[in-house]
Design a protein around this motif. Structure first.
Motif, mmCIF file in Angstrom:
data_model
loop_
_atom_site.group_PDB
_atom_site.id
_atom_site.type_symbol
_atom_site.label_atom_id
_atom_site.label_comp_id
_atom_site.label_asym_id
_atom_site.label_seq_id
_atom_site.Cartn_x
_atom_site.Cartn_y
_atom_site.Cartn_z
ATOM 1 N N THR A 152 -7.499 -7.767 4.230
ATOM 2 C CA THR A 152 -8.083 -6.913 3.197
ATOM 3 C C THR A 152 -9.608 -6.830 3.292
ATOM 4 O O THR A 152 -10.196 -5.854 2.824
ATOM 5 C CB THR A 152 -7.681 -7.416 1.795
ATOM 6 O OG1 THR A 152 -8.110 -8.776 1.628
ATOM 7 C CG2 THR A 152 -6.174 -7.342 1.615
ATOM 8 N N GLY A 155 -11.129 -6.646 6.132
ATOM 9 C CA GLY A 155 -11.428 -5.957 7.383
ATOM 10 C C GLY A 155 -11.736 -6.877 8.538
ATOM 11 O O GLY A 155 -12.098 -6.415 9.628
ATOM 12 N N THR A 183 -9.254 0.321 8.123
ATOM 13 C CA THR A 183 -9.406 0.440 6.669
ATOM 14 C C THR A 183 -10.880 0.647 6.351
ATOM 15 O O THR A 183 -11.746 0.502 7.227
ATOM 16 C CB THR A 183 -8.898 -0.817 5.944
ATOM 17 O OG1 THR A 183 -9.762 -1.923 6.274
ATOM 18 C CG2 THR A 183 -7.474 -1.168 6.345
ATOM 19 N N GLU A 184 -11.174 0.904 5.087
ATOM 20 C CA GLU A 184 -12.561 1.129 4.699
ATOM 21 C C GLU A 184 -13.416 -0.140 4.874
ATOM 22 O O GLU A 184 -14.644 -0.055 4.971
ATOM 23 C CB GLU A 184 -12.629 1.598 3.246
ATOM 24 C CG GLU A 184 -12.072 0.603 2.247
ATOM 25 C CD GLU A 184 -12.143 1.129 0.815
ATOM 26 O OE1 GLU A 184 -11.922 0.316 -0.101
ATOM 27 O OE2 GLU A 184 -12.419 2.311 0.631
ATOM 28 N N GLU A 192 0.828 -1.208 0.000
ATOM 29 C CA GLU A 192 0.000 0.000 0.000
ATOM 30 C C GLU A 192 0.860 1.255 0.000
ATOM 31 O O GLU A 192 0.569 2.220 -0.727
ATOM 32 C CB GLU A 192 -0.925 -0.019 1.225
ATOM 33 C CG GLU A 192 -1.966 1.084 1.207
ATOM 34 C CD GLU A 192 -3.043 0.892 2.265
ATOM 35 O OE1 GLU A 192 -3.844 1.827 2.445
ATOM 36 O OE2 GLU A 192 -3.094 -0.179 2.912
ATOM 37 N N THR A 247 -3.167 -3.451 -2.308
ATOM 38 C CA THR A 247 -3.356 -4.713 -1.601
ATOM 39 C C THR A 247 -3.943 -5.802 -2.501
ATOM 40 O O THR A 247 -3.652 -6.984 -2.318
ATOM 41 C CB THR A 247 -4.271 -4.520 -0.374
ATOM 42 O OG1 THR A 247 -5.524 -3.973 -0.786
ATOM 43 C CG2 THR A 247 -3.621 -3.582 0.642
ATOM 44 N N ARG A 254 0.026 -0.927 10.236
ATOM 45 C CA ARG A 254 -0.457 0.229 9.469
ATOM 46 C C ARG A 254 -0.195 1.529 10.233
ATOM 47 O O ARG A 254 0.332 2.506 9.682
ATOM 48 C CB ARG A 254 -1.962 0.085 9.191
ATOM 49 C CG ARG A 254 -2.335 -0.980 8.186
ATOM 50 C CD ARG A 254 -3.859 -1.114 8.055
ATOM 51 N NE ARG A 254 -4.485 0.161 7.714
ATOM 52 C CZ ARG A 254 -4.546 0.661 6.491
ATOM 53 N NH1 ARG A 254 -4.036 -0.012 5.468
ATOM 54 N NH2 ARG A 254 -5.135 1.825 6.266
#
Length: 311
Positions: A227, A229, A304-305, A198, A204, A295
């Motif tokens: 990835t 979440g 993350t989203e 990233e 990713t 991270r």
């Protein structure tokens, strides 16, 4: 026919117990008896015609074979003492499927065997989804005649295979801890690789494709825990494998390695990252939550989203 019991209905135990109950029904054996510290967690078993016992002592009294899946060494020690307090347990079989220190299972075996019972240490490899699918790997050690009796309750019921470690119960726990060194280390490595991807602009998804093609579906599944979440699931959603349990496992591995004059450097890094993740975001995290820490240390948000967005 033997009466089978199950104690410990967390994210792993529930799937295991449901598969066991289905097998008992399909083979026209007595329904599974079960108990748990929080009995309501057994409602799905009750719906499957399992029989609730109010506590562990009642379960031991009513069953010939008792499986346990519990969180730590302290709980196993307490259960052993509870079993010994019930009166005669001669001929009963106790099977612990948890990850605990080899010394703990050795003491449990000694105490229960002295009371005329049999003890089998059989920690399992696989997360909760694997448990629900009945595809766990059992690392089994205990008296030969007893482990043979247990195999029909395990193979193609709760597990896809059994690794036979002989009669020395501590060996199964040692193998499980060694396996955890691999799992925790791989999660740490994939976390670093995905953050690297990233940061340098590869992304990713590209990295995950390479991981799948180069290292296969197991490594890919660990990457997907990051990835998608799943490393920080929504509040109220149980993680695949809770971070506090992974911290306990890592501490066992590091302690044993230190006792044998070696260092587990990757495990130590992973432990530090998991401890920091738990301190930052609380208990309801997956063992892969070291990803959030890596991270954060690299200048990216912990979240993350695809993960939840708050502690």
């Amino acid at each position: 026919m033997s009466q089978i019991g199950f104690y410990g209905l967390g994210s792993m135990g529930t799937g295991m117990a449901l598969n066991l109950q289905k097998h008992l029904q399909d083979t026209k054996q007595p329904n599974l008896r079960y108990s748990n510290r929080t009995l309501s967690k057994g409602d799905c078993l009750k719906a499957a015609r399992g029989i609730e016992e109010p506590d562990y002592i009642s379960l031991v009294k009513s069953c010939d074979i008792i499986f346990t899946m519990i969180s730590n060494d302290k709980v196993l020690n307490e259960l052993v003492e509870s079993a010994l307090s019930t009166g005669s347990i001669s001929g009963k079989i106790f099977v612990d499927t948890s990850t605990v220190h080899p010394n703990t299972v050795a003491r449990a075996s000694e105490k229960l065997t002295k009371a005329g019972a049999s003890f089998v240490a059989s920690p399992v490899f696989g997360a909760s989804a694997v448990a629900a699918a009945g595809k766990l790997i059992f690392a089994m050690a205990g008296p030969k005649d007893t482990t043979e009796k247990l195999k029909p309750l395990v193979l193609n019921v709760m597990g896809r295979s059994i690794i036979d470690l002989g009669e020395e119960v501590s060996k199964s726990s040692m193998l499980k801890i060694a396996g955890n060194v691999m799992v925790i280390g791989l999660m740490e490595l994939i976390s670093e690789v995905q953050v690297f991807a990233e940061k340098v602009g590869l992304g990713t998804a590209t990295m995950e494709g390479m991981i799948a093609d180069m290292f296969g579906p197991v490594a890919e599944s660990y990457s997907k825990r990051l990835t998608t979440g799943a490393y920080a699931p929504p509040h109220g959603t149980a993680p695949g494998f809770a971070v506090s349990l992974a911290i306990k496992d890592a501490k066992h591995a590091i302690s044993i390695a230190n006792d044998h004059d070696m260092r587990l450097n990757v495990s130590e890094a992973a432990l530090s990252h998991m401890l920091n993740a738990r301190a930052y975001a609380g208990e309801s995290l997956d063992s892969s939550s070291m990803y959030g820490t890596v991270r954060h240390e690299s200048g990216l948000p912990f979240w993350t989203e695809n993960s939840r967005q708050s502690s």
